[in-house]
Design a protein around this motif. Structure first.
Motif, PDB file in Angstrom:
ATOM      1  N   LYS A  43     -17.860  13.660  -3.945  1.00 16.84           N
ATOM      2  CA  LYS A  43     -19.123  12.949  -3.742  1.00 16.84           C
ATOM      3  C   LYS A  43     -18.876  11.446  -3.698  1.00 16.84           C
ATOM      4  O   LYS A  43     -18.090  10.917  -4.477  1.00 16.84           O
ATOM      5  N   GLN A  44     -19.553  10.762  -2.790  1.00 19.15           N
ATOM      6  CA  GLN A  44     -19.436   9.315  -2.690  1.00 19.15           C
ATOM      7  C   GLN A  44     -20.493   8.672  -3.590  1.00 19.15           C
ATOM      8  O   GLN A  44     -21.585   8.335  -3.166  1.00 19.15           O
ATOM      9  N   GLN A  45     -20.125   8.491  -4.838  1.00 18.50           N
ATOM     10  CA  GLN A  45     -21.032   7.952  -5.851  1.00 18.50           C
ATOM     11  C   GLN A  45     -20.177   7.461  -7.013  1.00 18.50           C
ATOM     12  O   GLN A  45     -19.082   7.972  -7.257  1.00 18.50           O
ATOM     13  N   ASP A  65     -16.031   8.477  -7.659  1.00 22.11           N
ATOM     14  CA  ASP A  65     -14.962   7.883  -6.836  1.00 22.11           C
ATOM     15  C   ASP A  65     -14.692   6.410  -7.112  1.00 22.11           C
ATOM     16  O   ASP A  65     -14.124   5.713  -6.276  1.00 22.11           O
ATOM     17  N   VAL A 117     -11.911  13.918   1.485  1.00 20.58           N
ATOM     18  CA  VAL A 117     -13.293  13.503   1.217  1.00 20.58           C
ATOM     19  C   VAL A 117     -14.258  14.319   2.077  1.00 20.58           C
ATOM     20  O   VAL A 117     -13.853  14.961   3.054  1.00 20.58           O
ATOM     21  N   TYR A 163     -18.236  10.833   4.388  1.00 17.16           N
ATOM     22  CA  TYR A 163     -17.734   9.791   3.503  1.00 17.16           C
ATOM     23  C   TYR A 163     -17.328   8.548   4.282  1.00 17.16           C
ATOM     24  O   TYR A 163     -16.644   8.625   5.306  1.00 17.16           O
ATOM     25  N   ALA A 204     -15.141   5.130   4.048  1.00 21.43           N
ATOM     26  CA  ALA A 204     -14.061   4.578   3.227  1.00 21.43           C
ATOM     27  C   ALA A 204     -13.287   3.506   3.982  1.00 21.43           C
ATOM     28  O   ALA A 204     -13.182   3.542   5.209  1.00 21.43           O
ATOM     29  N   THR A 233     -25.990  10.396   0.885  1.00 21.97           N
ATOM     30  CA  THR A 233     -24.823  10.460   0.012  1.00 21.97           C
ATOM     31  C   THR A 233     -23.911  11.597   0.429  1.00 21.97           C
ATOM     32  O   THR A 233     -24.302  12.757   0.424  1.00 21.97           O
TER      33      THR A 233
END
Length: 265
Positions: free
Chosen positions: A91-93, A97, A114, A118, A120, A151
């Protein structure tokens, strides 16, 4: 055989879903080629899980919040981790991360996995819904669901021998209906999503999973959903909560597993 250098030990050896407990300084599981250990690490803020494979591969799932990085390093040292081969971010939170770059630098990580959505600044391998991957000879992963919301997140099913671990990130009615249609069954371990807060899986779904134990991570101010606790109790699912400062390691062979609790006290 498990080799543990200890300051004090309380160690009970049972079969299958038993729990052994120890106060530890260092852990060496002495894994055979067909064995895998997954450890749910007790960070004070966020999620991080460690997978050690009998082939020598080491996989980290998530890195926790920035404030918990010293704790993550301490636990990795206790599990004798000097290098991490693969990092999976679910999860991108910030609670999942926040320590990617530091972990990459400290543990020489070359493969970062990911969710498809995501965003990045570093090089990643993106997994999308319905993908199937082989992380090691012993570990297969299905991407059961990938969030299409703002998200980026993904729900993963790890298969190790005859065992299945649902690393859940979603708990909405929509996702539950999708899992019911698969149908998702015979799950040995359920990683609780969203730190146990919010909407939660129904009794019907938990019954279909036929799971034996659930694991929950923590974050500051976390408060369990009453529905979660009620449903777990109704389905006789044991809840392991890492907020008390203990790591839970599940050592799996092809047909059996043992649960061990390692305390930092």
């Amino acid at each position: 055989m498990i080799k543990i250098l200890i300051s004090a030990v309380l160690f009970f050896s049972f079969m299958n879903c038993s729990v052994s407990a120890a106060v530890i300084k260092n852990v060496d599981f002495g894994l055979q080629a067909d064995e895998v250990v997954i450890t749910f690490l007790p960070l004070s803020a966020g999620e991080a899980s460690l997978i050690q494979d009998g082939s020598g591969e080491t996989i980290l799932i998530n890195t926790g919040n920035a404030s918990s990085y010293p704790e993550l390093k301490k636990w990795l040292k206790r599990y004798k981790v000097k290098k991490i081969n693969q990092l999976v971010i679910t999860k991108q939170q910030k609670y999942y991360d926040s320590n990617v770059q530091r972990a990459v630098n400290d543990y020489h990580i070359e493969r970062i996995i990911v969710p498809a959505q995501y965003q990045a600044e570093f090089q990643t391998e993106k997994w999308k819904e319905s993908d199937l991957f082989q992380l090691t000879n012993n570990i297969h992963v299905d991407v059961l669901h990938a969030s299409k919301q703002k998200t980026a997140a993904m729900d993963l099913l790890f298969t190790i021998g005859e065992h299945r671990i649902l690393y859940a990130m979603s708990s909405s009615d929509e996702v539950e209906e999708k899992f019911l249609r698969i149908p998702l069954t015979h799950v040995d371990v359920l990683k609780i999503p969203n730190f146990g807060e919010g909407t939660f899986f129904s009794n019907a779904f938990l019954k279909q999973l036929d799971t034996q134990l659930a694991v929950a991570f923590t974050k500051p101010g976390r408060s369990y959903s009453p529905r979660l606790l009620s449903n777990l109790t109704a389905e006789w699912i044991e809840l392991y909560d890492v907020r008390e400062g203990s790591a839970y390691s599940i050592k799996m062979s092809l047909k059996s597993y043992d649960v061990m609790k390692f305390s930092a006290k």
